[in-house]
Design an enzyme around this catalytic site. Sequence first.
Site, PDB file in Angstrom:
ATOM      1  N   ALA A 231      53.365 -53.711  -8.984  1.00  0.00           N
ATOM      2  CA  ALA A 231      53.972 -53.334  -7.711  1.00  0.00           C
ATOM      3  C   ALA A 231      54.927 -52.169  -7.935  1.00  0.00           C
ATOM      4  CB  ALA A 231      54.720 -54.525  -7.121  1.00  0.00           C
TER       5      ALA A 231
ATOM      6  N   GLY B 101      50.711 -56.966  -9.688  1.00  0.00           N
ATOM      7  CA  GLY B 101      49.895 -56.689  -8.512  1.00  0.00           C
ATOM      8  C   GLY B 101      48.573 -56.045  -8.866  1.00  0.00           C
TER       9      GLY B 101
ATOM     10  N   GLU C 158      46.335 -58.797  -9.680  1.00  0.00           N
ATOM     11  CA  GLU C 158      46.034 -59.515  -8.443  1.00  0.00           C
ATOM     12  C   GLU C 158      44.971 -58.772  -7.628  1.00  0.00           C
ATOM     13  OE1 GLU C 158      49.887 -62.043  -7.162  1.00  0.00           O
ATOM     14  OE2 GLU C 158      50.274 -59.908  -7.414  1.00  0.00           O
TER      15      GLU C 158
ATOM     16  N   GLU D 250      55.436 -60.852 -13.935  1.00  0.00           N
ATOM     17  CA  GLU D 250      56.525 -60.989 -12.963  1.00  0.00           C
ATOM     18  C   GLU D 250      57.651 -61.900 -13.442  1.00  0.00           C
ATOM     19  OE1 GLU D 250      52.926 -59.873 -10.455  1.00  0.00           O
ATOM     20  OE2 GLU D 250      53.332 -61.072 -12.245  1.00  0.00           O
TER      21      GLU D 250
END
Length: 683
Positions: free
Chosen positions: A60, A99, A102, A122
């Site tokens: 992210a 991310g 993901e 994370e």
Amino acid sequence: MITTERQGNVLVIVSNNPPVNALGQKVRQGLLAGIEAAAADASIDAVVIRCDGTTFFAGADITEFGKPPMGPDLNKVINLFEDSRKPVIAAIHGTALGGGLEVALACHYRVAVPSARLGLPEVKLGLIPGAGGTQRLPRVVGVAAALPMVVGGDPINAKKAAEIGLVDRVVSEGKLPEEAVAFAREVVGKPLPVSSRRTDRLADAVKDPAVFDNFRREQGRKLRGFEAPEAAIQAVKAAVELPFDAGMARERELFLKLMAGDQSKAQRHLFFAERAANKIENLGPGTPLIPINKVGILGAGTMGGGIAMNFLSAGIPVTLLEREQAPLDRGIATIAKNYERLAQRGSLTPEKVEAAMALITPTLSFESLADCDLVIEAVFENMDIKKEVFTKLDAVVKQGAILASNTSYLNVDEIAAMTKRPEFVLGLHFFSPANIMRLLEVVRGAKTLQSVLATAMALSRKINKIAVVSGVCYGFIGNRMLSPRQREAQKLILEGAKPWDVDRVLTDFGFPMGPFQMADLAGLDIGWSKEASKSSTVREVLCERDRRGQKTGKGFYDYDENRRGTPSAEVEEIIAGFIVQSGKPPRAIDDQEILERLLYPMVNEGAKILEEGMAQRASDIDVVWINGYGWPVFTGGPMFWADTIGLAKIVEGLKRHAALLGPEFSLSKLLEDKAAQGGRFNG
């Protein structure tokens, strides 16, 4: 930032968002537009998602944390990938982290080059994945494989990812674009594997739910004190116990709670602090660097050998100097043994070990250092010895080379004054074991050239160190702040606190060990002389009784054959004798006073370091203490922790304890002013 290109019946969606293809708002918007375009075009049969540059989506955009969200939400984007009726393939190189993984998990297939690494880090920011990582990963690879990735946060390589089913095919290095498209054409028309709908890989955990408690127990020591790892376990457990949508809701609930908490704020602070430490006042990006092609090191002991390994592992030749052959041979043998251990663990290949050892040149001659570009002394911590060494180095080593001291406390300017090139002298304070500890204090002397400082900072990155610049003062940043803590620990045990209670308060706070455990580990006889000992301190008496720490089986603690320490009745008796001599009766000291007496003076000393300009910023102090001294990561470091509990509370506590802190204590004006203004050290 996001472009698309057609290759026959395959649409390739390409991200070019340097440096790490972070999933910022514009990237998310571009991905959304790309997948919608593919869905609307009947001539497109498959989609490949890949990135330009050195990496796949590496996570992210962390700069968006704490700011109002801007659409589209990442979940919306990746749900469209998963819901696509046309196969979507993630083509992975570099790193697919957070991310980025993901995104890949929501694709129907994943192909990767051998050098790729995949992970959900994370937890290292005090968070858990927030876009389905905790729900899709266990459905794809199973709970046993998912838990270490989600809870530990360390990435895995492409080979391991293929073994657990995370990667469907490992493709040729350098041929990812064409091989990803070829793979896409192979799977056209086949049933689409949708991660969120899979339950087959969850069967083992359904049958044996104890897998979660077992994992907690096995990882207990690593996870102690951290909130995010437990939340990660709960989220993965939700993937097993709940339908996908309910599991996603649980993931979101846990994510938002962590995001608002102090621990994640602290860990995010540290993330930015480590990057800010590289930014040096008055040092522009164009500052010329001095080429470092060969390094000389004086001293082949534990510290010198560890320092040497940093450069050898980075491919930089090292000349290692000792006074006598026997310690030189021992030093070389220790380096070889350390490398062998790394090879046995799989951290290095035998070929890399051989290559590293081939770069070392042992010598007994000062003249062998003449052509080195950087020479680091790692000799005994004595000013007279260091002055003699630098006088010799200045006469032998070529002009333009950097001379560095690995001193922990001593005045670098005084050392530099022994040379005719003080502008080429600085301190490089490595932390033991130097081949493992990542912190490096770079001590800027009064005359150190900008190019010398810039070279040291650039070199620190090359040898995988986190470098922090300090000015010249006794103990620099870390050891200067350690001194008041150690002083108060000694006072506390003479006032009535037990050494093991003092240690316990710090380990409960989150330190790996307390001051007396640390002293036993290092050896109580460091700097102690039997001939000069006068039984004047607890430490002297312990050494006189051969209680010199773990190495003799007894110090402040008694140790068994496995070096497990237990409280010592003999030590209690020794301390009691000193209390009687003081004429003051012992008193009961509660844990809160112990904590305040140990940590508040450290914050005060940190504030003085800032006042004097010995550190550039408060966050640099946090970086030093977390990476060099075991300060608990989840508090963000001493200065961030002080901000969190409130500077007014620190000042009030220091004033309350002022009489016990003694005449050597004085309150920092910077700390007092900030407390009065309701300010903070960090932002």
